[in-house]
Design an enzyme around this catalytic site. Structure first.
Site, PDB file in Angstrom:
ATOM      1  N   HIS A 147      10.020  27.704  47.520  1.00 11.66           N
ATOM      2  CA  HIS A 147      11.100  27.317  47.564  1.00 11.66           C
ATOM      3  C   HIS A 147      11.728  27.508  45.876  1.00 11.66           C
ATOM      4  O   HIS A 147      11.396  28.161  44.850  1.00 11.66           O
ATOM      5  CB  HIS A 147      10.956  25.620  47.592  1.00 11.66           C
ATOM      6  N   GLU A 172       7.646  25.153  43.920  1.00 10.75           N
ATOM      7  CA  GLU A 172       9.074  25.300  43.176  1.00 10.75           C
ATOM      8  C   GLU A 172       8.994  26.303  42.129  1.00 10.75           C
ATOM      9  O   GLU A 172       8.812  25.501  41.342  1.00 10.75           O
ATOM     10  CB  GLU A 172       9.545  23.692  42.626  1.00 10.75           C
TER      11      GLU A 172
END
Length: 111
Positions: free
Chosen positions: A7, A72
């Site tokens: 992500h 992330e």
């Protein structure tokens, strides 16, 4: 054998972080440590903050029937992070480091 979810973060921060499910096995903790440290240790020289190894009750981690990790990669709403993500060679570096970290965690040898 291993679920990887990638992500790009948002919400006013900066840097790289990884997540495993809230109730991890010792194996999941070990895998996260190896992979996270390989990636983070090789991007701090690019000015990327290491936000750390974390645990969360994210759906993709909770519902996976195998060990899982979620990355992330930087913050799209941070100008410095976004500029790094727009750089193709930096994205290639993230991809290579991720593959190397996973290979290292599982003891895979390059052919």
């Amino acid at each position: 054998d291993y679920f990887v979810s990638i992500h790009i973060n948002a919400g006013g921060g900066t840097g790289f972080e990884s997540y495993i499910y809230n109730n991890p096995t010792q194996e999941e903790i070990k895998l996260q440590k190896i992979i996270h440290e390989h990636i983070a240790g090789n991007i701090i020289s690019d000015g990327v903050k290491d936000r750390g190894k974390k645990m969360a009750n994210f759906h993709v981690l909770r519902e996976s029937e195998m060990p899982a990790i979620l990355f992330e990669y930087l913050f799209i709403d941070n100008t410095n992070d976004r500029n790094k993500l727009l750089n193709g060679s930096f994205r290639d570096k993230l991809a290579k480091l991720t593959a190397e970290g996973i290979a290292k965690a599982f003891g895979l040898k390059k052919k």
